[in-house]
Motif scaffolding. Sequence first.
Motif, PDB file in Angstrom:
ATOM      1  N   UNK A  31       0.836  -1.199   0.000  1.00  0.00           N
ATOM      2  CA  UNK A  31       0.000   0.000   0.000  1.00  0.00           C
ATOM      3  C   UNK A  31       0.870   1.248   0.000  1.00  0.00           C
ATOM      4  N   UNK A  32       0.479   2.219  -0.816  1.00  0.00           N
ATOM      5  CA  UNK A  32       1.159   3.507  -0.866  1.00  0.00           C
ATOM      6  C   UNK A  32       0.131   4.621  -0.769  1.00  0.00           C
ATOM      7  N   UNK A  33       0.466   5.639   0.018  1.00  0.00           N
ATOM      8  CA  UNK A  33      -0.451   6.756   0.245  1.00  0.00           C
ATOM      9  C   UNK A  33      -0.580   7.579  -1.033  1.00  0.00           C
ATOM     10  N   UNK A  34      -1.816   7.894  -1.372  1.00  0.00           N
ATOM     11  CA  UNK A  34      -2.102   8.763  -2.514  1.00  0.00           C
ATOM     12  C   UNK A  34      -2.484  10.141  -1.977  1.00  0.00           C
ATOM     13  N   UNK A  35      -1.686  11.172  -2.231  1.00  0.00           N
ATOM     14  CA  UNK A  35      -1.961  12.485  -1.639  1.00  0.00           C
ATOM     15  C   UNK A  35      -3.349  13.001  -2.010  1.00  0.00           C
ATOM     16  N   UNK A  77      20.778   3.731  -8.313  1.00  0.00           N
ATOM     17  CA  UNK A  77      20.516   3.753  -9.746  1.00  0.00           C
ATOM     18  C   UNK A  77      19.183   3.044 -10.005  1.00  0.00           C
ATOM     19  N   UNK A  78      18.658   3.254 -11.212  1.00  0.00           N
ATOM     20  CA  UNK A  78      17.432   2.578 -11.574  1.00  0.00           C
ATOM     21  C   UNK A  78      16.206   3.469 -11.455  1.00  0.00           C
ATOM     22  N   UNK A  79      15.073   2.952 -11.926  1.00  0.00           N
ATOM     23  CA  UNK A  79      13.850   3.739 -12.029  1.00  0.00           C
ATOM     24  C   UNK A  79      13.294   4.175 -10.681  1.00  0.00           C
ATOM     25  N   UNK A  80      13.680   3.462  -9.593  1.00  0.00           N
ATOM     26  CA  UNK A  80      13.118   3.790  -8.284  1.00  0.00           C
ATOM     27  C   UNK A  80      14.165   4.380  -7.334  1.00  0.00           C
ATOM     28  N   UNK A  81      15.168   5.031  -7.896  1.00  0.00           N
ATOM     29  CA  UNK A  81      16.239   5.563  -7.042  1.00  0.00           C
ATOM     30  C   UNK A  81      15.765   6.722  -6.176  1.00  0.00           C
ATOM     31  N   UNK A  82      14.659   7.366  -6.548  1.00  0.00           N
ATOM     32  CA  UNK A  82      14.146   8.452  -5.718  1.00  0.00           C
ATOM     33  C   UNK A  82      12.986   7.995  -4.825  1.00  0.00           C
ATOM     34  N   UNK A  83      12.750   6.705  -4.773  1.00  0.00           N
ATOM     35  CA  UNK A  83      11.767   6.145  -3.854  1.00  0.00           C
ATOM     36  C   UNK A  83      12.436   5.981  -2.493  1.00  0.00           C
ATOM     37  N   UNK A  84      11.787   6.450  -1.441  1.00  0.00           N
ATOM     38  CA  UNK A  84      12.369   6.405  -0.107  1.00  0.00           C
ATOM     39  C   UNK A  84      12.586   4.980   0.364  1.00  0.00           C
ATOM     40  N   UNK A  85      13.390   4.830   1.411  1.00  0.00           N
ATOM     41  CA  UNK A  85      13.726   3.510   1.941  1.00  0.00           C
ATOM     42  C   UNK A  85      14.007   3.639   3.431  1.00  0.00           C
ATOM     43  N   UNK A  86      14.232   2.492   4.085  1.00  0.00           N
ATOM     44  CA  UNK A  86      14.543   2.514   5.515  1.00  0.00           C
ATOM     45  C   UNK A  86      15.896   3.162   5.766  1.00  0.00           C
ATOM     46  N   UNK A  87      16.871   2.889   4.877  1.00  0.00           N
ATOM     47  CA  UNK A  87      18.163   3.586   4.905  1.00  0.00           C
ATOM     48  C   UNK A  87      18.197   4.493   3.679  1.00  0.00           C
ATOM     49  N   UNK A  88      18.013   5.787   3.850  1.00  0.00           N
ATOM     50  CA  UNK A  88      17.919   6.683   2.687  1.00  0.00           C
ATOM     51  C   UNK A  88      19.294   7.006   2.110  1.00  0.00           C
ATOM     52  N   UNK A  89      19.291   7.762   1.033  1.00  0.00           N
ATOM     53  CA  UNK A  89      20.558   8.208   0.443  1.00  0.00           C
ATOM     54  C   UNK A  89      21.430   8.914   1.483  1.00  0.00           C
ATOM     55  N   UNK A 126       6.731   7.743  -8.180  1.00  0.00           N
ATOM     56  CA  UNK A 126       5.911   7.537  -9.374  1.00  0.00           C
ATOM     57  C   UNK A 126       4.680   8.435  -9.433  1.00  0.00           C
ATOM     58  N   UNK A 127       4.523   9.343  -8.480  1.00  0.00           N
ATOM     59  CA  UNK A 127       3.419  10.293  -8.536  1.00  0.00           C
ATOM     60  C   UNK A 127       3.873  11.565  -9.242  1.00  0.00           C
ATOM     61  N   UNK A 128       2.947  12.395  -9.739  1.00  0.00           N
ATOM     62  CA  UNK A 128       3.372  13.625 -10.429  1.00  0.00           C
ATOM     63  C   UNK A 128       4.262  14.511  -9.564  1.00  0.00           C
ATOM     64  N   UNK A 129       3.928  14.625  -8.285  1.00  0.00           N
ATOM     65  CA  UNK A 129       4.765  15.327  -7.310  1.00  0.00           C
ATOM     66  C   UNK A 129       4.915  14.398  -6.119  1.00  0.00           C
ATOM     67  N   UNK A 130       6.144  14.083  -5.745  1.00  0.00           N
ATOM     68  CA  UNK A 130       6.410  13.087  -4.705  1.00  0.00           C
ATOM     69  C   UNK A 130       6.817  13.783  -3.414  1.00  0.00           C
ATOM     70  N   UNK A 131       5.851  13.895  -2.514  1.00  0.00           N
ATOM     71  CA  UNK A 131       6.009  14.675  -1.291  1.00  0.00           C
ATOM     72  C   UNK A 131       6.514  13.788  -0.162  1.00  0.00           C
TER      73      UNK A 131
END
Length: 689
Positions: free
Chosen positions: A287-291, A364-376, A327-332
């Motif tokens: 599940x992912x939150x939809x703003x 790298x990759x299509x989901x590199x800006x998707x958050x994670x438990x250990x972020x960039x 993957x949303x138009x604006x990723x908050x």
Amino acid sequence: MISTLQSQPPHGTDGDPTPRLGYGADYNPEQWPREVWEDDIRLMREAGVTIVSVGIFSWARIQPAEDEWDFGWLDEIMDLLHTGGIGVDLATATASPPPWLTTAHPEILPVTASGETVWPGARQHWRPTSPVFRTHALRLVRKLAERYAGHPALVAWHVSNELGCHNIYDYSDDAARAFRGWLRARYTTLDALNHAWGTAFWSQRYSAWEQILPPRLAASHPNPTQQLDFKRFSSDALKEHLRAERDLLRDLTPGIPVTTNFMVTGGTKGMNYADWAGEIDFVSNDHYVHPGPQDRDELSFSANLVSGITGGRPWFLMEHSTSAVNWQPVNVAKRPGELARDALLHVAHGADAVCYFQWRQSAAGAEKYHSAMVPHAGPDSEVFRSVAALGRTLRTLAPVAGTEREPARVGIVFDWESWWASEQDSHPTSRLDYRQEALDWYSALLALGIRADVITATADLGRYEVLIAPVLHMVPAALAKDLTRYAEQGGHLIATYFSGVVDENDHVWLGGYPGALSELLGIRIEEFGPLLDGETVEIETATGAGAGGTATGTLWTDRITVTAPEVEVLAHYRDGTYPGRPAITRRAVGGGSAAYVSTRLGPGGLTGLLPALLAPAGVTSELPDGARGSVELAVRRDGGSRYLFLVNRTDTTVPLTGLAGEPLIGGAAGDGVFALAPRGVAVLRQPAT
């Protein structure tokens, strides 16, 4: 509904038999150098991680060529995780075929309705009905099962990943052959199919099975029952793939439970998860939150629906996000407190494991800006500190593990086939949004502080005092009888516009709308009155303490004629095409009632209407007065305790009084008085009654 093999998600391999909530993520060590792995294990232990999903997109790494296998890296990471006391939900890695397979066998690639090939380069580029793909996928599954059957880290199997996310509808020749086979099994004869599809219309009658195709790009609107059956078939085709992998895994590793991650979230509707739930040993969901204004209401609704699919049993939150997605138009990014609140809302509605996509944020990759438990930013970050804090909270909530959802007094019926059928083309309006209408009712109940269960049409309807059936468009004769019996035996049914209109073949029930429900509701509608974009109607309540109150309707109106003397008009139209005519009705039926709401009122309008609709059942909020509308209440229980989850829906502190119980989290100031922090969660334990 769920297999008896194991109804509680696993949580780890450290030998501790104490029930607890699982915690973890998708883990993709193949994306990182070997020197990172041991640091990962150290940080996982610091965060309280007990389980990770491994190998989801690793087919190309495990099998670099058709006759070449590389398990060394996977052996090593399985060993490292076991040493760290972390269990592995091992994926079958069949979600995305490797380049060598699609190069050698391009016939496994899906085809769109317009005949375009879906090429490699992203993920899930395979046909659910491809025998070639199935052969190679099961070969991989066999290799994995044989190699890791006895590995002590293995606690569950993860079939594929998000089945149908990108390949639910395939219109290839493979799909056409499989569709014909599915239709033969469903209808047996062409005469039966021709009747079900209404092929007398537009000269579509079939004289041979080979003439039947999927609903590919056509000159006009494809046959509606053909479209509906193709949706049913497509869900079943993926379910058959799930079964094929599951059966092989059960044969080779009979003691290891099997799951796959559903996507009960947002607008994902192609897979009938109520039908799939019985195929796996425990249900998992992403599940992912939809703003938007109902973002956390939608999260609660989806988690609640997952619990409805499982029959109230615990389930596994396989993926959600620590912060922003990609993957949303604006990723908050999430605000302070939302990481924990989102996770605990799922636990409140039955999740016994909380996992994220993913453990370490990709470079790298299509989901590199998707958050994670250990972020960039690394572990020295607010996200990781929040992750570790949540791990401590979940350890504190260990007593909740294994408990089931306590049934509410109100049930909201969610039906996949009504969702599919009500939103097809050539209807009175193309603006109808089935899931949104159900969510609006749920939001209105939350605003009133009233618990509700989101259930399927096959659930035990009689356990609910009030049953809300938004846009229950498809009502077979058997369901109509069940709903009538429900009301006669004392239940209170609430139906809405465009309900009861068609049978299981998408044929209209003749004699006037709402078709199969006309007699039960005591009304007749000769013609629909859909509204244009921007057009509204005003309705006015007609009776009771709220007489004279108004609300605004959109999307739909109906010209209602009352046909039974026991029907009470609760509201009428003040303007529009039907001024003075009934807008909301209720008929006394046996010991219960059946009400009808003929326009879309949205959460605000429904909040004003619901007290009158709930009054015959005496349903009111279980929350203190000051918390209603600000706090969501969910309840889990076992044989000895009830666990009250109190979730602050607002950005301000909410004082709570008069709630007895031992606080597990959230704190108490004494004598049942405490303050629920902005976006905060409290859990109280009470003796079961």
